[in-house]
Scaffold this motif. Structure first.
Motif, short mmCIF file in Angstrom:
data_model
loop_
_atom_site.label_atom_id
_atom_site.label_comp_id
_atom_site.label_asym_id
_atom_site.label_seq_id
_atom_site.Cartn_x
_atom_site.Cartn_y
_atom_site.Cartn_z
N GLN A 119 13.42 27.05 76.92
CA GLN A 119 12.02 26.84 77.27
C GLN A 119 11.24 26.22 76.12
O GLN A 119 10.43 25.31 76.32
CB GLN A 119 11.39 28.17 77.70
CG GLN A 119 11.93 28.68 79.03
CD GLN A 119 11.42 30.08 79.37
OE1 GLN A 119 10.71 30.68 78.58
NE2 GLN A 119 11.80 30.58 80.54
N LYS A 120 11.50 26.68 74.89
CA LYS A 120 10.82 26.13 73.72
C LYS A 120 11.20 24.68 73.48
O LYS A 120 10.39 23.89 72.97
CB LYS A 120 11.16 26.96 72.48
CG LYS A 120 10.57 28.37 72.49
CD LYS A 120 11.01 29.13 71.25
CE LYS A 120 10.46 30.56 71.27
NZ LYS A 120 10.94 31.34 70.10
N CYS A 121 12.43 24.31 73.86
CA CYS A 121 12.92 22.95 73.63
C CYS A 121 12.65 22.03 74.82
O CYS A 121 13.03 20.85 74.79
CB CYS A 121 14.42 22.98 73.33
SG CYS A 121 14.85 23.80 71.78
N LEU A 241 20.61 14.37 78.39
CA LEU A 241 21.29 15.47 77.71
C LEU A 241 21.27 15.36 76.19
O LEU A 241 21.16 16.36 75.49
CB LEU A 241 22.74 15.57 78.21
CG LEU A 241 22.93 15.80 79.71
CD1 LEU A 241 24.37 16.17 80.01
CD2 LEU A 241 21.99 16.88 80.24
N ARG A 242 21.39 14.15 75.66
CA ARG A 242 21.43 14.00 74.19
C ARG A 242 20.15 14.51 73.55
O ARG A 242 20.20 15.25 72.55
CB ARG A 242 21.68 12.54 73.81
CG ARG A 242 21.60 12.30 72.30
CD ARG A 242 21.69 10.81 71.98
NE ARG A 242 23.07 10.37 71.96
CZ ARG A 242 23.77 10.21 70.84
NH1 ARG A 242 23.22 10.46 69.67
NH2 ARG A 242 25.01 9.79 70.89
N ALA A 243 19.01 14.12 74.08
CA ALA A 243 17.73 14.56 73.49
C ALA A 243 17.61 16.08 73.56
O ALA A 243 17.13 16.72 72.61
CB ALA A 243 16.57 13.90 74.22
N TRP A 244 18.01 16.66 74.68
CA TRP A 244 17.95 18.12 74.80
C TRP A 244 18.85 18.80 73.77
O TRP A 244 18.45 19.77 73.12
CB TRP A 244 18.37 18.53 76.21
CG TRP A 244 17.42 18.14 77.29
CD1 TRP A 244 16.14 17.70 77.11
CD2 TRP A 244 17.67 18.13 78.69
NE1 TRP A 244 15.57 17.42 78.33
CE2 TRP A 244 16.47 17.68 79.33
CE3 TRP A 244 18.75 18.46 79.49
CZ2 TRP A 244 16.37 17.56 80.70
CZ3 TRP A 244 18.66 18.34 80.86
CH2 TRP A 244 17.47 17.90 81.47
N ALA A 245 20.07 18.29 73.61
CA ALA A 245 21.02 18.89 72.67
C ALA A 245 20.51 18.80 71.24
O ALA A 245 20.68 19.74 70.45
CB ALA A 245 22.38 18.21 72.81
N ALA A 250 18.57 21.41 66.40
CA ALA A 250 17.56 21.49 65.33
C ALA A 250 16.93 22.88 65.28
O ALA A 250 16.73 23.44 64.20
CB ALA A 250 16.50 20.43 65.55
N LYS A 251 16.62 23.46 66.44
CA LYS A 251 16.02 24.79 66.48
C LYS A 251 16.96 25.85 65.93
O LYS A 251 16.54 26.79 65.25
CB LYS A 251 15.62 25.15 67.92
CG LYS A 251 14.33 24.52 68.40
CD LYS A 251 13.12 25.23 67.82
CE LYS A 251 11.84 24.70 68.46
NZ LYS A 251 10.63 25.34 67.86
N LEU A 252 18.25 25.70 66.23
CA LEU A 252 19.24 26.68 65.79
C LEU A 252 19.72 26.42 64.36
O LEU A 252 20.31 27.30 63.74
CB LEU A 252 20.45 26.67 66.72
CG LEU A 252 20.24 27.19 68.14
CD1 LEU A 252 21.50 26.96 68.97
CD2 LEU A 252 19.89 28.67 68.13
#
Length: 415
Positions: A119-121, A241-245, A250-252
């Motif tokens: 959700q944050k991403c 998918l690439r942008a989501w990944a 980055a968040k992790l």
């Protein structure tokens, strides 16, 4: 160059084959001898380690002893239990673990944490929440019931693994919730999204950018000894998918291999349902298509140079022979003959989690175990028919030990 695989499933076998081809000495650490990777000629040594349950200090000591004996530079977990356990004790270990901090690892594989992260991403994901204490969901049906974590530190690792299941009534939901709690897990509920399972495998570099990617679509899903996927195919990566990944990596703070599992609807919409940080059995297809991520991950973690070739092989298939054979055998009448031919044709062209001509021992072990299992079942059935002649083979109250076992639960793709 020495790497120690923790766990001995089909993911370990795929990793061992890839790493040994790339010049690594590969060790395998597991509870029991004669798994898949420890039988492979690609593994140079096997180390016995205790079950990672209760006090993890014995588990850590055994891993450190393996490092002291063989000089391994890093650990690569190949199961959910191994990943959580090794990540939890990383500060006590004498070799590297190429993962994000432990709290980020838990966030990634925790179903509640992953839903919040998505959700944050801005990544679509089904609504996910903890099951109520009364065991009943607060939503309509069908609903997906799954464990929050596949294994929790302190819980015996040998307990049955509860897979995600689809409950179509309140009674089914309560049954699945109770089964997860009996196994020591925390059940969660997730909105049901109809669609096919697809997996997006990425290699994130030190800047958390996607350096290589591979996309596979599940064509048939069926649980077997070799994993939950019967047939999968390498396909072109869908655009979003690439942008989501990259946002998730980055968040992790993730570097290295990461598998994102989605449900894709008929309209082409994606919903994130799982994240695998470990090397899984379907990595055999990823590696065959050019994304040699286990080798790149190990080299990156140990400060060595590496090269990731572009993955462009679409149409390559992955086939778990047992599961796919059983599916085709269930076809009615004359269709069995045509599907049997298709099975053989596809089998020679597909990548398999175990079978490999240049590495025959795992294949021999597989057939030996299947034959032993079939003979054991046949023996049980003969004993039953001898004790109670004329007893109906199914139904009624006169049930065999096999039929007393609870029926298999319906499954969905999240693992």
């Amino acid at each position: 160059m020495k790497a120690l695989l923790v766990g001995d499933g089909t993911g370990a076998l795929a990793a061992a084959r890839e790493l040994e081809r790339a010049g690594w000495f590969v060790g395998v650490a597991s509870e029991r001898r004669w798994g898949w990777a420890s039988l492979s000629r690609r593994a140079g040594r096997w180390h016995q380690v205790p079950e990672p349950s209760g006090d993890l200090s014995r588990f850590a000591s055994a891993l450190n002893a393996a490092v002291a004996e063989e000089g391994y530079e890093l650990f690569l977990p190949t199961s959910d239990t191994a990943l959580i356990a090794v990540s939890a004790i990383r500060n006590d270990l004498k070799a590297d673990l190429p993962y994000a901090p432990h709290d980020r690892v838990l966030q990634a594989i925790d179903k509640i944490g992953l839903a919040e992260l998505a959700q944050k991403c801005g990544v679509p994901t089904p609504r996910t929440r903890l099951a109520g204490e009364d065991g009943g969901p607060e939503t309509g049906y069908p609903v997906v019931v799954k464990p929050r974590l596949h294994w929790t530190p302190g819980r015996p690792a040998g307990l049955p693994r509860n897979e995600a299941t689809v409950a179509r009534s309140e009674a089914e939901a309560k049954e699945h919730i109770a089964a997860i709690r009996r196994a020591g897990g925390a059940p969660v509920l997730q909105d049901y999204v109809p669609g096919r399972i697809v997996t997006y495998v990425v290699f994130a570099d030190e800047a958390h950018c996607i350096a290589a990617e591979h996309f596979r679509a599940t064509l048939q899903e069926r649980m077997s000894d070799t994993g939950p996927i019967a047939l999968a195919e390498s396909q072109r990566v869908p655009l979003p998918l690439r942008a989501w990944a990259e946002r998730i990596a980055a968040k992790l703070g993730w570097v290295g291999l990461m598998s994102l599992q989605f449900l894709e609807t008929r309209e082409g919409r994606f919903s994130l349902i799982d994240l695998n940080g470990r090397i899984d059995g379907e990595h055999a297809l990823t590696s065959a298509c050019g994304l040699t991520g286990a080798d790149a991950w190990a080299r990156l973690a140990t400060g060595r140079s590496f090269r990731l070739p572009e993955v462009s092989d679409t149409g390559q298939r992955y086939q778990a022979i047992e599961a796919e054979f059983l599916r085709r055998l269930a076809k009615p009448g004359p269709k069995r003959l045509s599907t049997a031919w298709d099975f053989l044709r596809d089998g020679f062209r597909a990548v398999h989690p175990i079978f490999q001509a240049s590495d025959p021992l795992p294949t021999l072990a597989y057939f030996s175990r299947r034959m032993s299992s079939l003979l054991k079942k046949a023996g049980i059935q003969r004993d039953e028919s001898g004790v109670q002649p004329g007893c109906p083979s199914s139904g009624g109250d006169a049930m065999s030990p096999i039929s007393r076992q609870p029926p298999p639960l319906p499954r969905v793709g999240a693992r």
